[in-house]
Structure formats: C-alpha cells, structure tokens
Design a protein around this motif. Sequence first.
Motif, short mmCIF file in Angstrom:
data_model
loop_
_atom_site.label_atom_id
_atom_site.label_comp_id
_atom_site.label_asym_id
_atom_site.label_seq_id
_atom_site.Cartn_x
_atom_site.Cartn_y
_atom_site.Cartn_z
N ILE A 22 0.81 -1.00 -0.15
CA ILE A 22 0.00 -0.03 0.03
C ILE A 22 0.91 1.49 -0.25
O ILE A 22 1.61 1.42 0.82
CB ILE A 22 -0.93 0.03 1.18
CG1 ILE A 22 -1.85 -1.18 1.17
CG2 ILE A 22 -1.73 1.18 1.24
CD1 ILE A 22 -2.80 -1.30 2.52
N SER A 24 -0.24 4.69 -0.73
CA SER A 24 -1.48 5.84 -0.94
C SER A 24 -0.72 6.92 0.02
O SER A 24 0.26 6.83 0.78
CB SER A 24 -2.74 5.73 -0.48
OG SER A 24 -2.63 5.20 0.88
N ILE A 27 -3.97 7.08 5.07
CA ILE A 27 -4.83 5.91 5.16
C ILE A 27 -5.77 6.40 6.60
O ILE A 27 -5.17 7.21 7.47
CB ILE A 27 -4.34 4.73 5.90
CG1 ILE A 27 -3.22 4.97 6.66
CG2 ILE A 27 -3.61 4.19 4.39
CD1 ILE A 27 -2.69 3.43 6.82
N ASP A 28 -7.04 6.21 6.50
CA ASP A 28 -7.75 6.52 7.97
C ASP A 28 -7.98 5.05 8.41
O ASP A 28 -8.15 4.04 7.98
CB ASP A 28 -9.25 6.91 7.28
CG ASP A 28 -8.96 8.11 6.71
OD1 ASP A 28 -8.36 9.32 7.57
OD2 ASP A 28 -9.58 8.54 5.63
N TYR A 33 -10.38 -1.71 13.68
CA TYR A 33 -9.65 -1.80 12.31
C TYR A 33 -8.75 -3.07 12.44
O TYR A 33 -8.30 -3.08 13.28
CB TYR A 33 -9.01 -0.65 12.00
CG TYR A 33 -8.56 -0.30 10.34
CD1 TYR A 33 -9.49 -0.14 9.56
CD2 TYR A 33 -7.39 -0.54 10.13
CE1 TYR A 33 -9.03 0.15 8.22
CE2 TYR A 33 -6.68 -0.36 8.92
CZ TYR A 33 -7.66 -0.06 7.85
OH TYR A 33 -7.49 0.04 6.53
N MET A 35 -5.47 -5.01 9.89
CA MET A 35 -4.56 -4.67 8.92
C MET A 35 -3.88 -6.22 8.80
O MET A 35 -3.37 -6.67 10.10
CB MET A 35 -3.53 -3.62 9.26
CG MET A 35 -4.36 -2.37 9.03
SD MET A 35 -3.00 -0.99 9.39
CE MET A 35 -2.37 -0.77 7.63
N VAL A 40 2.95 -1.39 4.15
CA VAL A 40 2.49 -0.12 3.92
C VAL A 40 3.62 0.92 4.15
O VAL A 40 4.68 0.98 4.99
CB VAL A 40 1.53 0.37 5.35
CG1 VAL A 40 1.06 1.82 4.90
CG2 VAL A 40 0.44 -0.65 5.23
N CYS A 43 2.83 6.57 3.87
CA CYS A 43 1.44 7.05 4.01
C CYS A 43 1.56 7.94 5.42
O CYS A 43 2.01 7.59 6.23
CB CYS A 43 0.46 6.05 4.32
SG CYS A 43 0.33 4.95 2.83
N ILE A 45 -0.96 8.70 8.43
CA ILE A 45 -2.18 8.17 9.31
C ILE A 45 -3.11 9.35 9.45
O ILE A 45 -2.48 10.38 10.58
CB ILE A 45 -1.59 7.55 10.20
CG1 ILE A 45 -0.99 6.33 9.99
CG2 ILE A 45 -2.99 6.94 11.07
CD1 ILE A 45 -0.50 5.20 10.78
#
Length: 128
Positions: A22, A24, A27-28, A33, A35, A40, A43, A45
């Motif tokens: 990932i 991006s 991320i939210d 949640y 993972m 990652v 990114c 957070i």
Amino acid sequence: MNTKKDIVKVAKPKLMRFMEEINSEAIDIEDEYEMNNISVSDCEIRTKTADKLKVDGVIFSKMDFKDIFLKSLELTDVRFENCDLSNADLSDSEFEGAGFRAENLKGAIVSATQAVDFSKIFGLKVKD
C-alpha cells in the motif's frame, strides 16, 4: 548507520514473503480496524486515535505515527522501518513479534511494564 543490534524485537516477527503493498498518500484507521499481511509505505495516518486495532503480519516503512494514540493496539508479527513513533502512546498496546529500530522508539509513550521489557532488550539493568 543502523546495525542489527539497534533493532528492538519483542519476539522476532514472522512475516509472509510476499505481501500486498500500500503506497497511498494517507490512510484512515477506524475503531476495530484490522490490517493483515500487507506492507505500508510512505503514508500519513490521518486518524489520531482509534480503539481495538489489530495489526498482524504488517511492515510499516517511512511512516509517521507521531502523536497518535491507538487504544488496545495488538501488534503481531509487525516490523517498523524508518518510522517516527515520537509521542505515540503505545502504553495500552500488546506486542507479539514486533521489530523496532531503537531510534524509531525515541519519545514513544510506553507503560512501566513495557519499559522494563524494552530495557531488557536494550541490555539495560534496572536497579531499585
């Protein structure tokens, strides 16, 4: 320069050889949640607090966890590479197979029990 002895490990992480990556911008993370088996990198957070986060088989690379409070965080087989954990509150977290570089933990908030565990890993001797 980082050496192997600069890495703090609370049991060695067992990570999958091939993971989804990932990359991006942000991320939210929400309450409860999860993972699993991902890598990652780079990114932001956006979420500053979350409850009951489960992270299993994840590599975090070049991430900023600064000033984040993740309540009831469960880390299993997780590695942090070049991450900023300063002022991140890990005091309510459980570690089972987590790899840290010593400089990544600088300024992180941990419980007294965690501090004793980390001091053993760093080779410190605590005197009353």
